[in-house]
Design an enzyme around this catalytic site. Structure first.
Site, PDB file in Angstrom:
ATOM      1  N   CYS A 148     -54.201 -12.830 -26.510  1.00 42.19           N
ATOM      2  CA  CYS A 148     -53.827 -13.241 -27.871  1.00 42.19           C
ATOM      3  C   CYS A 148     -52.588 -14.128 -27.896  1.00 42.19           C
ATOM      4  O   CYS A 148     -51.560 -13.771 -28.474  1.00 42.19           O
ATOM      5  CB  CYS A 148     -53.599 -12.004 -28.717  1.00 42.19           C
ATOM      6  SG  CYS A 148     -55.041 -10.955 -28.697  1.00 42.19           S
ATOM      7  N   ARG A 185     -47.296 -21.845   0.015  1.00 41.62           N
ATOM      8  CA  ARG A 185     -48.376 -22.459  -0.750  1.00 41.62           C
ATOM      9  C   ARG A 185     -49.374 -23.211   0.140  1.00 41.62           C
ATOM     10  O   ARG A 185     -50.572 -23.101  -0.063  1.00 41.62           O
ATOM     11  CB  ARG A 185     -47.744 -23.437  -1.758  1.00 41.62           C
ATOM     12  CG  ARG A 185     -48.686 -23.967  -2.796  1.00 41.62           C
ATOM     13  CD  ARG A 185     -47.987 -25.047  -3.623  1.00 41.62           C
ATOM     14  NE  ARG A 185     -46.755 -24.617  -4.234  1.00 41.62           N
ATOM     15  CZ  ARG A 185     -46.634 -24.079  -5.439  1.00 41.62           C
ATOM     16  NH1 ARG A 185     -47.702 -23.900  -6.188  1.00 41.62           N
ATOM     17  NH2 ARG A 185     -45.447 -23.731  -5.918  1.00 41.62           N
TER      18      ARG A 185
HETATM   19  N1  PLP Z   1     -38.803 -19.998   1.193  1.00 44.31           N
HETATM   20  C1  PLP Z   1     -38.113 -19.726   0.085  1.00 44.31           C
HETATM   21  C2  PLP Z   1     -36.711 -19.257   0.222  1.00 44.31           C
HETATM   22  C3  PLP Z   1     -38.701 -19.871  -1.174  1.00 44.31           C
HETATM   23  O1  PLP Z   1     -38.006 -19.581  -2.275  1.00 44.31           O
HETATM   24  C4  PLP Z   1     -40.044 -20.340  -1.257  1.00 44.31           C
HETATM   25  C5  PLP Z   1     -40.689 -20.560  -2.565  1.00 44.31           C
HETATM   26  O2  PLP Z   1     -40.157 -21.079  -3.471  1.00 44.31           O
HETATM   27  C6  PLP Z   1     -40.737 -20.593  -0.079  1.00 44.31           C
HETATM   28  C7  PLP Z   1     -40.095 -20.427   1.126  1.00 44.31           C
HETATM   29  C8  PLP Z   1     -42.167 -21.033  -0.077  1.00 44.31           C
HETATM   30  O3  PLP Z   1     -42.396 -22.213  -0.720  1.00 44.31           O
HETATM   31  P1  PLP Z   1     -43.864 -22.825  -0.704  1.00 44.31           P
HETATM   32  O4  PLP Z   1     -44.808 -21.753  -1.115  1.00 44.31           O
HETATM   33  O5  PLP Z   1     -43.817 -23.935  -1.653  1.00 44.31           O
HETATM   34  O6  PLP Z   1     -44.130 -23.287   0.702  1.00 44.31           O
END
Ligand code: PLP
Length: 421
Positions: A346, A278
C-alpha cells in the site's frame, strides 16, 4: 554472461526450467545459479593472478550460507560488516583468517566476537574505533591486525546513496590525516597495523575513480613506509558495477579492473585484497513473480505482481532499473506493451518500473527480474506482513531451497503481547 536463458520456449536457470521451481516453491522467489557465481568469482581471482591476493566476497550483497559456502570452497575470503555476518561466515565454514571486518560502527561485542573467533583484519574507520579496538584486544590478551580505511575524497560517479569515498561521506578517515592516525594506532597496545583500506562506492561503471583512489593509496603506502610503518597489505574495496540495463550498459570488465590494480599498486609488493559483492552475486540471481492482475487505469496499464518492494527494494530505494521478462519466451516479433509494473504493497513507491515496454502478459503468468542476486533478498523485509520469499540455488539440473518461506504462524508468533493487555 549468466546462466538464465530461454530454452524450448521456457526461461531456464542453468538446466532447470524456472516454471518447475515455481510449481514446487510457489511465487515469488529468488533463484541463484551456481555456475554464474563460480564464474564471477573466478573472473576476479584470475584478474589478480600474478599478485599475492585474496578476493573477499562482500557478503552484504547476498549472505545466504549456501552462497557463502560455495564461494568459500572456491577459495574466497569474506568481507563482513556486522557481527551477524561474521557469525554467518563462520557458520558456513569460512576460516577466520579469511574474514575481513569492515564498517563504521563496530561495537565492543562485535570486536570481541571476531577476535575470539579469528579474524584476518579489522578495517577500522575512525580514531574512536581504533581506541576501542585497542582496549578490547588488550583485555583479551590478543593483538588485532588492522588496516585503516582512508577516505580519498574521490567522486565514484555512482548513485549518491552508494557513494562512499567523498569527504562528506561517513566512511574512513580523511586521507590528509592518515599519517597522524597511523602514528597514533602504531603507539597503541593490542594492535598490529598491517595495511591500508579503501572503498569508494558501489555500482561504479567507470574505472577512472578507482584509478584516482588507488594512486592516492599507492602514494600513501610510500609515505607511511617512510614513516616506519609496515604496510604489507592493501584492501582495495569492492564496487565494480554490473550491466542492469543490458541493452545500453557495458561497465568495465574484471580483467580491466585487475590490470588497473596491477598498474597502480602492483609495484609495491603488497598483498592485495578486493571486496567485490554485486559483480559476483548480482547477475547470478533472478527474482520470479506471478502476475496477479492486469489493471487498466485512466491512462495506463498496471501489471500487479505478487512480489513487492519488501521483496526487492532497489527500484523504490534507488530508482534502480531491473530488466523484467516473461518466463515463457515471447514469440519473435510480438509487439511489446507499456505497463507500470507494481507490487501489492500500500504505497505508490511500490513500483518496479514505470511505462516499461515488455511483451504482453496476463494474470497467472510468471515474470523474472534479472540482476536481482545482489542487494535483493538481503534487503528484503516483512513489511505488510508479507513473508520473506524463498531463495533457491540451482546447480546444473538440480535445485534446492536454501531459505524456505516462513509460515504466517512463524511470523505472527514472533510478537509477544504483554500480560497487562
Ligand atoms: N566493501 C565495502 C566496505 C562496502 O561497503 C561494499 C558495498 O558498498 C562492498 C565492499 C561491496 O560493494 P559491491 O557490492 O558494489 O562490490
Amino acid at each position: 554472461m549468466d546462466h538464465f536463458l530461454y530454452r524450448n520456449g521456457q526461461l531456464h536457470a542453468e538446466d532447470v526450467a524456472v516454471q518447475d521451481i515455481a510449481a514446487t516453491v510457489g511465487t515469488p522467489f529468488y533463484v541463484y545459479s551456481t555456475a554464474t557465481l563460480t564464474r564471477h568469482f573466478k573472473l576476479f581471482d584470475d584478474a589478480l593472478k600474478g599478485l599475492d591476493h585474496l578476493v573477499c566476497y562482500a557478503m552484504k550483497s547476498n549472505s545466504n550460507q549456501a552462497v557463502i559456502k560455495l564461494l568459500s570452497d572456491l577459495g574466497a575470503g569474506m568481507d563482513v560488516v556486522s557481527g551477524g555476518e561474521y557469525l554467518r561466515a563462520k557458520a558456513a565454514g569460512v576460516p577466520g583468517d579469511r574474514i575481513v571486518f569492515s564498517g563504521v560502527g563496530k561495537t565492543h561485542e562485535e570486536m570481541r566476537m571476531a577476535i575470539e573467533g579469528g579474524i584476518r583484519q579489522f578495517n577500522v574507520e575512525s580514531e574512536p574505533e581504533i581506541n576501542v579496538l585497542s582496549e578490547v584486544a588488550t583485555s583479551l590478551g590478543a593483538t588485532a591486525p588492522i588496516t585503516i580505511r582512508v577516505n580519498p575524497d574521490v567522486d565514484a560517479k555512482t548513485h549518491e546513496k552508494i557513494a562512499t569515498g567523498k569527504s562528506d561521506n561517513k566512511f574512513g578517515i580523511p586521507i590528509s590525516r592518515a599519517r597522524d592516525v597511523y602514528a597514533h594506532a602504531a603507539n597503541l597496545p593490542g594492535l598490529e597495523v598491517v595495511g591500508i583500506d579503501v572503498h569508494i562506492g558501489s555500482q561504479l561503471t567507470q574505472l577512472e575513480p578507482f584509478e584516482l583512489a588507488y594512486r592516492k593509496v599507492a602514494e600513501l603506502t610510500e609515505t607511511l613506509r617512510a614513516d616506519g610503518h609496515m604496510i604489507k597489505r592493501l584492501d582495495l574495496g569492492g564496487g565494480l558495477g554490473i550491466p542492469y540495463e543490458r541493452s545500453n550498459e557495458a561497465p568495465p570488465l574484471p580483467t580491466e579492473y585487475g590490470d588497473l590494480i596491477k598498474r597502480t599498486v602492483g609495484h609495491l609488493g603488497c598483498e592485495v585484497e578486493i571486496e567485490p559483492g554485486r559483480l559476483i552475486s548480482g547477475n547470478a540471481g533472478i527474482m520470479v513473480s506471478k502476475v496477479i492482475y492486469v489493471k487498466s487505469g485512466e491512462n495506463r496499464k498496471f501489471l500487479i505482481l505478487d512480489a513487492a518492494m519488501n521483496d526487492l527494494i532497489r527500484p523504490a530505494m534507488y530508482g534502480a532499473y531491473h530488466d523484467i521478462l516473461p518466463v515463457v519466451e515471447p514469440e519473435p516479433g510480438r509487439e511489446h506493451v507499456k505497463y507500470d509494473i507494481v507490487g501489492p504493497v500500500c504505497e505508490s513507491g511500490d513500483t518496479f518500473a514505470k511505462q516499461r515496454f515488455i511483451p504482453p502478459v496476463a494474470s497467472d503468468d510468471l515474470v523474472a527480474f534479472r540482476s536481482a542476486g545482489a542487494y535483493g533478498a538481503v534487503m528484503s523485509s516483512e513489511y505488510n506482513t508479507r513473508p520473506l520469499i524463498p531463495e533457491v540455488l540451482v546447480h546444473d539440473d538440480q535445485f534446492a531451497v536454501i531459505r524456505p518461506r516462513p509460515t504466517f504462524d512463524e511470523i505472527i508468533n514472533r510478537d509477544t503481547i504483554p500480560t497487562w493487555l
